[in-house]
Enzyme design. Structure first.
Site, PDB file in Angstrom:
ATOM      1  CG  ASP A  91      -8.408  -3.525  -2.522  1.00 56.35           C
ATOM      2  OD1 ASP A  91      -9.610  -3.269  -2.400  1.00 56.35           O
ATOM      3  OD2 ASP A  91      -7.543  -2.674  -2.760  1.00 56.35           O
ATOM      4  CG  HIS A 101      -2.021   0.974   1.189  1.00 55.87           C
ATOM      5  ND1 HIS A 101      -1.865   2.304   1.518  1.00 55.87           N
ATOM      6  CD2 HIS A 101      -3.321   0.812   0.832  1.00 55.87           C
ATOM      7  CE1 HIS A 101      -3.031   2.913   1.365  1.00 55.87           C
ATOM      8  NE2 HIS A 101      -3.930   2.045   0.950  1.00 55.87           N
TER       9      HIS A 101
END
Ligand code: ACO
Length: 427
Positions: A365, A308
């Site tokens: 996700d 991320h």
């Protein structure tokens, strides 16, 4: 010359404080470079905004190094555990949790504004039936500005609040209709006896000719997904909403711009990519091969759902969502081999030197696609669900921005094109 400028800037920062360092309540401080150009004829170069605080905001705080996400100071884990999406939407917009009376009033207001103008329903017929739900949502949400423009005075706080309520209220029907249109099923209306998540599920999956009973376990799991995705400070779509809003644009048009930005695979579309990857891996035995490929610099393959831009630790949302995914699958009696592959892949990757060194951990996700698929969502609706949730964050940022007065956002650039040259004289 360059060094002279850099030194001037450094001494500005450290000596006479004319480039002040601003402290937030949490997180890194920021050098206020607003006078950099007027004092030094210098611009700050930061493509991708890795070191740029684009605004002051009091809504959401992310500490990527320690895996912390706070909405108005409340940890995401506590909100996911004890709150519900409507309460969280109120919190994001208004800054405080509502008392019982305010929550009831807010819920009633959303119920008052959850229908779509019947004329808007005719717009859907203008789209190809195989259109992506996000393409439809960009169009329909933008079109709302044509319906409410006349009564929309963004200098008036009540009018702004009503626009924000309308967006949160109407988004479930807009998203559900973008799906039901694609399968040729007439759209059900909202049912004001139901909570926000249940209402969306009945509009999404119910048939107009049959009773539809919402499964409370699935409704709760869906509500948690909405809470987890409701806001995430100055991400691409939220920044897009703010940038569009800085010109004084209509709020519905600003949110349509946010939806367009969210659509991309590097933002809202990543959970779809995770499912594809897990499907390609196929079996637990193939995991080591996939991990080896992900580490190979000559191979473009990456572990989707890992890493991320901000989190260099566990994304706190990924732990909550893993629990929810397990609950949903157990409740539905589904034994999805993808969940087993995902859990095993996570176990292997987080112990691997490559991933440890680069601080690559599962993000939100990684499990959300597995859960949404188990609940019956087609893959192309995953990002639409994200947009539904993120509307609460977008409108909160839009409201916050209206309280500021820094005028239109206007980034500059480092020009690397041709220097001045002249059009050749005609022979
Ligand atoms: N698999 C394998 N290696 C990775 C991965 C991954 N998923 N992510 C990063 N790396 C490696 C890079 O190759 C790079 O290695 P190097 O230093 O040896 O060159 C290093 O880790 C740093 O990578 P960057 O791309 O510079 O890290 P950045 O923070 O800019 O990228 C990103 C973050 C884009 C999310 C990246 O981790 C990625 O592509 N992940 C997979 C896609 C994904 O899951 N996206 C969803 C993000 S969450 C969201 O939007 C809601």
């Amino acid at each position: 010359m360059t060094l002279k400028y850099i030194n001037a800037v450094i001494s500005d920062v450290s000596n006479d404080n004319s480039l002040p360092v601003l402290d937030g309540n949490l997180g890194p401080s920021a050098v206020d470079i607003q006078t950099l150009y007027s004092r030094h004829s210098l611009l700050a170069f930061d493509p991708g905004f890795r070191s740029t605080a684009s605004c002051k905001s009091a809504i959401t705080f992310v500490d990527g190094d320690n895996g912390v996400l706070l909405y108005r100071g409340y940890p995401i884990e506590e909100l996911a555990d004890s709150s519900n999406f409507i309460e969280v939407a109120y919190l994001l917009m208004r800054g405080e949790l509502p008392d019982a009376k305010s929550l009831k009033e807010f819920q009633d207001l959303l119920h008052q504004h959850n229908l779509l103008h019947e004329q808007i329903m005719t717009f859907y017929r203008g789209f190809r039936r195989d259109a992506h739900p996000m393409a439809i949502m960009v169009g329909v949400v933008g079109a709302l500005s044509a319906f409410y423009h006349d009564v929309m005075d963004i200098s008036d706080a009540d009018s702004r609040y009503l626009a924000a309520v309308r967006l949160i209220g109407k988004m479930p029907m807009i998203a559900a209709a973008s799906y039901t249109y694609s399968i040729g099923r007439p759209q059900r209306y909202p049912n004001n006896k139901l909570d926000y998540a249940s209402n969306f599920l009945q509009m999404m999956f119910g048939s107009p000719v049959m009773e539809y009973t919402v499964d409370p376990v699935l409704a709760r799991a869906f509500d948690v997904i909405l809470i987890l995705h409701a806001d995430h400070e100055q991400n691409a779509s939220t920044s897009t909403v703010r940038l569009a809003a800085s010109s004084g644009a209509n709020p519905f048009a600003c949110i349509a711009a946010g939806i367009a930005s969210l659509w991309g695979p590097a933002h809202g579309g990543a959970n779809e990519a995770v499912l594809k990857m897990l499907n390609d891996i196929g079996t637990v035995e193939n995991i080591p091969k996939a991990v080896t490929r992900a580490k190979d610099k000559n191979d473009s393959f990456r572990l989707m759902g890992f890493g991320h831009r901000i989190y260099k630790n566990f994304d706190p949302r990924s732990r909550v969502i893993q629990e929810q995914a397990k609950k949903v699958l157990a409740h539905l009696g589904k034994d999805d081999p993808m969940l087993e592959i995902a859990i095993r892949l996570e176990e292997i990757a987080i112990k691997d030197e490559y991933f440890i060194e680069r601080k690559l951990y599962p993000n939100v996700d990684f499990y959300s696609g597995i859960m949404l698929r188990a609940m019956g969502f087609p893959v192309n609706m995953f990002t639409a669900v994200f947009a539904l949730a993120r509307t609460a964050g977008w409108v909160s940022h839009w409201l916050e921005l209206q309280e500021e007065s820094h005028g239109i956002d206007r980034p500059r650039q480092l020009y690397v094109g041709k220097p001045l040259r002249h059009y050749p004289a005609k022979k």
